[in-house]
Design a protein around this motif. Structure first.
Motif: not given
Length: 781
Positions: A777, A676, A657-659, A681
């Motif tokens: 989220e 995060m 789960k990358s941002v 994240w």
């Protein structure tokens, strides 16, 4: 103030009504009571009777407390507003002696000029009565009239003319009682009228100040004008008629116009607040009609001749009821859509409307014994609005206080970060100073292996078979190739700067990386007869800097080989442990004490011990590993027993789960990134649009968060550029953030940019990092 001005109360002796122009009050205890002279009085239209003469034989009877224009004569025709007439009433009083306190009348404004005669004597005059409009002069003063009654019979004759007001005749109620009781009631009403006026002035100033304190509270300014309008109405229309009593009769018509200006102010600004509540297009259009209506009403009030002013202004007042109904519909819809404070407004407006309907009923039927609510109905509507504005001001104050505290905390946090950055700068400088040592540390092992193999070939060249020579040369070639690749990676000194290790993240398979690392250290293991056993039952993929994670694996595996006994075994295992991917490397060698482990993982530079075959090192390997793992929020755990061996466990986040977080503000970006990361994240940071596109060429994140305003390529340009580059199946949610964004709404410009279907949300950076992360989220869910 509300209780003091409540006029809806039960009047004494409501059954003592005048009948056929006579009222008998002999049973009334006037020592503590006063009565209203209600009921049917004698009435003579277009006649001024001789007050000393007897009543004519032709008699009509009319209810007082109700204007004559709303009543009918014997022929069933309604009286017109403009005209003149005589009211007559005979009051039978209790027996009294000459020493008793005298009686008095409390007379409201009788519309609109009158003369009062008691037992044939003129006792009061208000304005100038006349049979024609030319000589008529209106007056709206209220009076207390002492009565020197010498008998138990009171013959009350009132001449009234009206050529200036819609409501004509005895519209209010005349009160009879002992002088002191009448004065007491007058003083109470007079005092409460001043209290109301002072209170309304205070509220008008208060709401104006609220607006100047917080310019976003435009409703506060509108409420200021509403209270100003109520102040005008209170000073001109309440029973005490304060402004009329303060000024002479020449100001009656200007004051009448002035009172209607107050009505217009209340109608327009109060209606604007109510109609704007549901935020619907229909009611916004109605606001335009309300503005036009109010302006026309104001023009009529100011410039219409006196002869037509009463009728025209009355029509406007009746038509204003349509906006009241629209207002009730508006707040009803606002209540349905759960708009802020809609419940309070709904019930307050409903109560005000009910109060108005009760007033209409009571004015039409004054014999009920109750007095109309009057301005109390209006108070029911305006007070909740004051509460709403006040609560809004309190919220603003609390928000300001919260922001002040937050700024102070951020200031403290900034000071801490400055200190931390200073330490990191010093740390980075130390890394740069020792970079040559790091290169030699990582290059020495494979080159030593190559050197030793070449020594073996040189020592027994003639005895070595061609097949063995070829194998040795392949090992040497592999070692040199790996060394060149390592040199190319490690010579990128810019990756170690004042802000720590810069990461070039991508998604890769850990199994493949481990195979490459094992292949690169195979020559060193072969020389010592060490077998590398790999147990990787899972296929694991992570998001990280592949090169730097490979350095960690290689460094630890090289050290395990270095300190393992000859002909022993090094074991590599791969497994999942909760939220972490665990890579474990175990050897059978010299082992370490707790003190050695502590010194090796610390920041102090120490001298490395030689390996089991006399290999030398710099002692900087584990420090480098810790630095890289810290940048990835990973962990390194070491367990060791002297003389038995050591175990190195590398823990990396297994989350994909990358941002991609793009913001030119380093402080904001690091704060949000830290929150995060705590929420599992994997955060890839970029300081501008160009750097973000460079990351996107290597990795496809689960989410993109970008600032709107950035130097060079801003957020809008970045989104357009990415949309032009991405493949059809690379649909990534995008969230736009900005310090200029309102706390809610304000995203209409996305339609102009054609991004309304691309950008998932437009959020304000004014939120705390924790709250902003929670919103992000919730949007993705």
């Amino acid at each position: 103030m509300f209780l003091g001005t409540t006029s809806c109360r039960f009047d004494a002796y409501p059954t003592l009504l005048a009948k056929d122009g006579v009222v008998d009050v002999q049973t009334v205890d006037f020592s503590g009571e006063t009565i209203n002279l209600t009921g049917k009085w004698e009435f003579y239209w277009n006649e001024f009777l001789d007050p000393k003469g007897n009543s004519p034989e032709h008699k009509s009877y009319l209810s007082v407390g109700v204007p004559w224009f709303s009543q009918e004569n014997e022929d069933g025709e309604e009286y017109p507003s403009f005209g003149f007439g005589t009211y007559r009433l005979t009051v039978i009083l209790p027996n009294s002696d000459s020493n008793e306190e005298p009686f008095a009348l409390s007379v409201p404004a009788l519309h609109s000029a009158y003369k009062i005669f008691v037992n044939g004597e003129l006792v009061a005059e208000n304005g100038t009565t006349s049979t024609t409009q030319e000589f008529h002069r209106p007056s709206f003063h209220t009076k207390i009239i002492p009565l020197m009654v010498v008998s138990n019979k009171l013959d009350l004759v009132i001449h009234i003319s009206n050529f200036s007001h819609k409501y004509a005749g005895i519209h209010g109620l005349i009160r009879l009682g002992k002088l002191q009781n009448i004065i007491h009631i007058w003083n109470v009403n007079f005092t409460m009228s001043w209290i109301i006026m002072i209170f309304m002035t205070f509220l008008a100033i208060y709401h104006a100040l609220v607006f100047f304190i917080n310019r976003s509270e435009k409703n506060a300014l509108r409420m200021s004008f509403v209270y100003l309008g109520i102040l005008i109405l209170s000073s001109t229309l309440m029973e005490t008629r304060i402004l009329y009593n303060l000024l002479s009769d020449e100001f009656s018509i200007p004051l009448f116009r002035f009172s209607r200006i107050g009505f217009v102010l209340v109608l327009y600004f109060g209606g604007y607040i109510v109609l704007n509540m549901p935020q619907m297009r229909f009611f916004k259009r109605m606001l335009i009609f309300l503005k036009i209506y109010a302006l026309i009403f104001l023009f009529v009030v100011m410039f219409t001749p006196v002869s037509h002013l009463a009728d025209i202004s009355f029509c406007f007042e009746i038509l204003s009821g349509a906006f009241v109904i629209l207002g009730l519909l508006s707040v009803s819809l606002a209540l349905y859509f759960h708009r802020k404070e809609s419940r309070l407004y709904f019930f307050s407006l409903l109560l005000a409307i009910i109060g108005g309907l009760i007033d209409i009923l009571l004015i039409a039927n004054p014999t009920f014994g109750y007095r109309p609510l009057g301005l109390v109905s209006l108070y029911l509507f305006i007070f909740p609005q004051t509460l709403g504005v006040t609560f809004g001001l309190v919220r603003v104050y609390k928000r300001s206080e919260s922001l002040s505290k937050e700024l102070y905390k951020r200031k403290e946090a900034l000071e801490k970060k400055v200190k931390a950055r200073t330490l990191e700068l010093e740390k980075a400088n130390r890394w740069k100073a020792n970079f040559v040592s790091l290169i030699s540390h990582d290059l020495r092992s494979p080159l030593n292996s190559v050197n030793q193999i070449l020594d073996v070939i040189d020592f027994s060249f003639s005895e070595t078979t061609a097949e063995e020579k070829k194998k040795f040369l392949e090992i040497c070639k592999t070692g040199v190739t790996q060394s060149l690749r390592m040199l190319e990676q490690l010579l990128d000194v810019s990756r170690f700067d004042a802000f720590g290790t810069k990461l070039i993240q991508s998604q890769f398979c850990v199994n493949e990386l481990l195979n490459e690392i094992i292949e690169s250290v195979e020559p060193l293991a072969t020389l010592k007869g060490i077998r590398i056993q790999k147990e990787t039952p899972i296929q694991a993929e992570i998001i990280a800097d592949r090169t730097l994670i490979g350095e960690v694996f290689k460094n630890i595996l090289t050290n395990s080989i270095k300190y393992s006994y000859l002909n022993s075994e090094v074991w590599i295992g791969l497994s999942y442990k909760g939220k972490w991917l665990s890579v474990e490397i175990r050897d059978r060698g010299l082992g370490m004490s707790e003190e050695q482990i502590h010194r090796l993982t610390g920041e102090e530079t120490i001298k490395s011990l030689p390996g089991t075959a006399g290999e030398r090192g710099t002692g900087l390997g584990l420090q480098l590993c810790n630095n890289i793992l810290e940048a990835h929020f990973g962990k390194l755990r070491i367990k060791s027993v002297l003389g038995v061996g050591s175990s190195f466990e590398i823990s990396l986040s297994k989350s994909t789960k990358s941002v991609l977080l793009v913001d030119d503000s380093g402080n904001f970006r690091s704060d949000l990134a830290e929150v995060m990361r705590r929420n599992q994240w994997i955060v890839i940071e970029a300081g501008n649009g160009e750097e973000a596109l460079s990351h996107l060429s290597r990795i496809t994140p689960s989410l993109i968060i970008t600032d709107l305003h950035m130097p060079g390529m801003n957020g809008i340009s970045l989104i357009h550029e990415w949309e032009g580059r991405r493949h059809t199946n690379q649909k990534i949610p995008i969230i736009l953030i900005s310090s200029d964004a309102p706390l809610s709404g304000g995203d209409k410009f996305l339609e102009e940019e054609g991004l309304e279907t691309i950008v998932s949300a437009y959020l304000s950076k004014m939120y705390k990092a924790e709250d902003l992360c929670q919103q992000i989220e919730s949007i993705l869910e």
